[in-house]
Scaffold this motif. Structure first.
Motif, PDB file in Angstrom:
ATOM      1  N   ALA A  78      22.095  -2.715 -20.299  1.00 20.71           N
ATOM      2  CA  ALA A  78      22.952  -2.236 -21.381  1.00 20.71           C
ATOM      3  C   ALA A  78      24.151  -1.474 -20.832  1.00 20.71           C
ATOM      4  CB  ALA A  78      22.132  -1.344 -22.327  1.00 20.71           C
ATOM      5  N   VAL A  79      23.945  -0.713 -19.771  1.00 23.68           N
ATOM      6  CA  VAL A  79      25.037   0.065 -19.184  1.00 23.68           C
ATOM      7  C   VAL A  79      26.076  -0.853 -18.549  1.00 23.68           C
ATOM      8  CG1 VAL A  79      25.612   1.767 -17.403  1.00 23.68           C
ATOM      9  CG2 VAL A  79      23.621   2.119 -18.874  1.00 23.68           C
ATOM     10  N   ASP A  80      25.629  -1.895 -17.858  1.00 22.03           N
ATOM     11  CA  ASP A  80      26.572  -2.871 -17.283  1.00 22.03           C
ATOM     12  C   ASP A  80      27.404  -3.514 -18.388  1.00 22.03           C
ATOM     13  OD1 ASP A  80      25.723  -2.712 -14.495  1.00 22.03           O
ATOM     14  OD2 ASP A  80      23.886  -3.673 -15.160  1.00 22.03           O
ATOM     15  N   TYR A  81      26.740  -3.913 -19.460  1.00 20.00           N
ATOM     16  CA  TYR A  81      27.427  -4.524 -20.601  1.00 20.00           C
ATOM     17  C   TYR A  81      28.446  -3.560 -21.203  1.00 20.00           C
ATOM     18  CZ  TYR A  81      27.884  -5.820 -25.563  1.00 20.00           C
ATOM     19  OH  TYR A  81      28.364  -6.093 -26.825  1.00 20.00           O
ATOM     20  N   ALA A  82      28.059  -2.284 -21.345  1.00 20.55           N
ATOM     21  CA  ALA A  82      28.958  -1.295 -21.925  1.00 20.55           C
ATOM     22  C   ALA A  82      30.227  -1.132 -21.087  1.00 20.55           C
ATOM     23  CB  ALA A  82      28.234   0.046 -22.066  1.00 20.55           C
ATOM     24  N   HIS A  83      30.087  -1.160 -19.777  1.00 20.09           N
ATOM     25  CA  HIS A  83      31.261  -1.012 -18.913  1.00 20.09           C
ATOM     26  C   HIS A  83      32.166  -2.245 -18.981  1.00 20.09           C
ATOM     27  CE1 HIS A  83      30.691   2.871 -16.907  1.00 20.09           C
ATOM     28  NE2 HIS A  83      29.385   2.648 -17.037  1.00 20.09           N
ATOM     29  N   GLY A 110      24.898  -4.843 -28.326  1.00 19.58           N
ATOM     30  CA  GLY A 110      25.033  -4.033 -29.529  1.00 19.58           C
ATOM     31  C   GLY A 110      25.773  -2.745 -29.260  1.00 19.58           C
ATOM     32  N   LYS A 111      26.116  -2.080 -30.336  1.00 16.82           N
ATOM     33  CA  LYS A 111      26.856  -0.825 -30.232  1.00 16.82           C
ATOM     34  C   LYS A 111      26.035   0.256 -29.532  1.00 16.82           C
ATOM     35  CE  LYS A 111      29.078  -2.229 -34.516  1.00 16.82           C
ATOM     36  NZ  LYS A 111      29.253  -1.982 -35.966  1.00 16.82           N
ATOM     37  N   GLY A 112      24.712   0.161 -29.664  1.00 16.03           N
ATOM     38  CA  GLY A 112      23.860   1.159 -29.034  1.00 16.03           C
ATOM     39  C   GLY A 112      24.004   1.205 -27.523  1.00 16.03           C
ATOM     40  N   SER A 113      24.368   0.078 -26.912  1.00 21.30           N
ATOM     41  CA  SER A 113      24.549   0.062 -25.455  1.00 21.30           C
ATOM     42  C   SER A 113      25.675   0.986 -25.023  1.00 21.30           C
ATOM     43  CB  SER A 113      24.839  -1.364 -24.984  1.00 21.30           C
ATOM     44  OG  SER A 113      23.724  -2.196 -25.177  1.00 21.30           O
ATOM     45  N   LEU A 114      26.695   1.104 -25.860  1.00 24.11           N
ATOM     46  CA  LEU A 114      27.802   2.016 -25.528  1.00 24.11           C
ATOM     47  C   LEU A 114      27.340   3.465 -25.531  1.00 24.11           C
ATOM     48  CD1 LEU A 114      30.510   0.193 -27.648  1.00 24.11           C
ATOM     49  CD2 LEU A 114      30.497   0.387 -25.166  1.00 24.11           C
ATOM     50  N   TYR A 115      26.408   3.784 -26.422  1.00 24.83           N
ATOM     51  CA  TYR A 115      25.885   5.151 -26.470  1.00 24.83           C
ATOM     52  C   TYR A 115      24.951   5.438 -25.294  1.00 24.83           C
ATOM     53  CZ  TYR A 115      27.902   5.824 -31.096  1.00 24.83           C
ATOM     54  OH  TYR A 115      28.786   5.970 -32.144  1.00 24.83           O
ATOM     55  N   GLU A 116      24.353   4.390 -24.730  1.00 26.69           N
ATOM     56  CA  GLU A 116      23.544   4.589 -23.520  1.00 26.69           C
ATOM     57  C   GLU A 116      24.406   4.886 -22.307  1.00 26.69           C
ATOM     58  OE1 GLU A 116      20.380   1.951 -22.472  1.00 26.69           O
ATOM     59  OE2 GLU A 116      20.130   1.263 -24.543  1.00 26.69           O
ATOM     60  N   ALA A 117      25.631   4.372 -22.320  1.00 32.11           N
ATOM     61  CA  ALA A 117      26.486   4.477 -21.139  1.00 32.11           C
ATOM     62  C   ALA A 117      27.466   5.637 -21.182  1.00 32.11           C
ATOM     63  CB  ALA A 117      27.263   3.169 -20.956  1.00 32.11           C
ATOM     64  N   PHE A 118      27.883   6.049 -22.381  1.00 31.70           N
ATOM     65  CA  PHE A 118      28.963   7.024 -22.505  1.00 31.70           C
ATOM     66  C   PHE A 118      28.590   8.140 -23.483  1.00 31.70           C
ATOM     67  CE2 PHE A 118      30.982   2.773 -21.926  1.00 31.70           C
ATOM     68  CZ  PHE A 118      31.445   2.965 -20.627  1.00 31.70           C
ATOM     69  N   PRO A 119      29.271   9.294 -23.379  1.00 28.07           N
ATOM     70  CA  PRO A 119      29.079  10.339 -24.380  1.00 28.07           C
ATOM     71  C   PRO A 119      29.410   9.815 -25.780  1.00 28.07           C
ATOM     72  CG  PRO A 119      30.299  11.171 -22.497  1.00 28.07           C
ATOM     73  CD  PRO A 119      30.205   9.682 -22.314  1.00 28.07           C
ATOM     74  N   ALA A 120      28.862  10.457 -26.795  1.00 26.74           N
ATOM     75  CA  ALA A 120      28.942   9.943 -28.159  1.00 26.74           C
ATOM     76  C   ALA A 120      30.379   9.706 -28.620  1.00 26.74           C
ATOM     77  CB  ALA A 120      28.230  10.894 -29.119  1.00 26.74           C
ATOM     78  N   ALA A 121      31.278  10.631 -28.333  1.00 23.60           N
ATOM     79  CA  ALA A 121      32.657  10.483 -28.803  1.00 23.60           C
ATOM     80  C   ALA A 121      33.329   9.270 -28.164  1.00 23.60           C
ATOM     81  CB  ALA A 121      33.453  11.750 -28.503  1.00 23.60           C
ATOM     82  N   GLU A 122      33.104   9.075 -26.870  1.00 22.54           N
ATOM     83  CA  GLU A 122      33.678   7.926 -26.177  1.00 22.54           C
ATOM     84  C   GLU A 122      33.041   6.629 -26.666  1.00 22.54           C
ATOM     85  OE1 GLU A 122      35.806   5.656 -23.132  1.00 22.54           O
ATOM     86  OE2 GLU A 122      36.143   7.312 -24.530  1.00 22.54           O
ATOM     87  N   ALA A 123      31.721   6.655 -26.868  1.00 24.18           N
ATOM     88  CA  ALA A 123      31.037   5.460 -27.366  1.00 24.18           C
ATOM     89  C   ALA A 123      31.579   5.063 -28.735  1.00 24.18           C
ATOM     90  CB  ALA A 123      29.534   5.715 -27.447  1.00 24.18           C
ATOM     91  N   ARG A 124      31.778   6.039 -29.605  1.00 24.84           N
ATOM     92  CA  ARG A 124      32.290   5.732 -30.946  1.00 24.84           C
ATOM     93  C   ARG A 124      33.708   5.184 -30.881  1.00 24.84           C
ATOM     94  NH1 ARG A 124      30.272   3.639 -35.179  1.00 24.84           N
ATOM     95  NH2 ARG A 124      31.878   3.556 -36.775  1.00 24.84           N
TER      96      ARG A 124
END
Length: 205
Positions: A78-83, A110-124
């Motif tokens: 998920a973190v690789d995907y988020a990056h 999914g959007k949840g992968s971004l929250y696994e990789a980054f702080p909440a504000a950046e993920a949003r």
């Protein structure tokens, strides 16, 4: 299915670029013993033993831009995907208002992968940079990035590659050639086609 097909009919808009995303893996087969070179009357000999390793390959394909980029990672998480999404949003399409994203429905897509990789504000922030579209179950063939991965496999990866460095170099050369030649996808399938050819998938009314 019809949602993805409708996205493919939209005209090109630099403010809302269409990007298809898919991934695959590549196995490295490195020699563990030096091959014996060919001599007169005797072919080259390679030992049957080899060392196995794998890498993950992300394909980012913008069919209306005649652009593709391939990113090789050690893992498929998920973190690789988020990056990968962050690169799309902040590097390759930084001037776009929204990136229209088409992808398969894997668990990490999914959007949840971004929250696994980054702080909440950046993920949003990154979540809101994309318009999310998914191919249906068993419908990954609708993702144009899968077709582009097929071309990459047949033209570049369908042979033994020993290590990640060689893989990176070979893929980079393939990518440069495809982009320099503005190689396009030829997509002919449409919603009217689907309603005829895939009629059995629709409910009977």
């Amino acid at each position: 299915m019809e949602d993805v097909l409708a996205v493919y009919t939209r005209p090109r808009d630099p403010d809302y670029p269409l990007v298809c995303l898919d991934e695959t893996s590549k196995q490295f087969l490195a020699e563990t013993r030096l091959p014996i070179p060919m001599k007169r009357g005797r072919p080259a000999r390679c030992d049957y033993e080899y060392e196995r390793n794998t890498a993950n390959i992300f394909m980012m394909f913008a069919p209306l831009e005649d652009w593709r980029h391939v990113k090789v990672t050690d893992r498929h998480t998920a973190v690789d995907y988020a990056h990968v999404l962050k690169e799309l949003a902040d590097r390759y399409f930084a001037n776009a208002k929204t990136v229209v994203l088409v992808q398969g429905n894997l668990n990490i897509h999914g959007k949840g992968s971004l929250y696994e990789a980054f702080p909440a504000a950046e993920a949003r922030r990154l979540v809101e940079r994309f318009e999310w579209h998914y191919t249906p179950k068993h419908g990954s063939w609708l993702d144009l990035a899968e077709s582009e991965l097929g071309v990459l496999t047949s033209q570049c990866l369908d042979r033994r590659i020993a290590d990640k460095q060689t893989l990176d170099e070979e893929i980079a050369a393939w990518e440069r050639d495809r982009n320099a030649n503005h190689t396009r996808a030829s997509w002919q399938f449409s919603t009217p086609n689907a309603r005829i050819k895939l009629k059995h998938l629709y409910p009977a009314i």
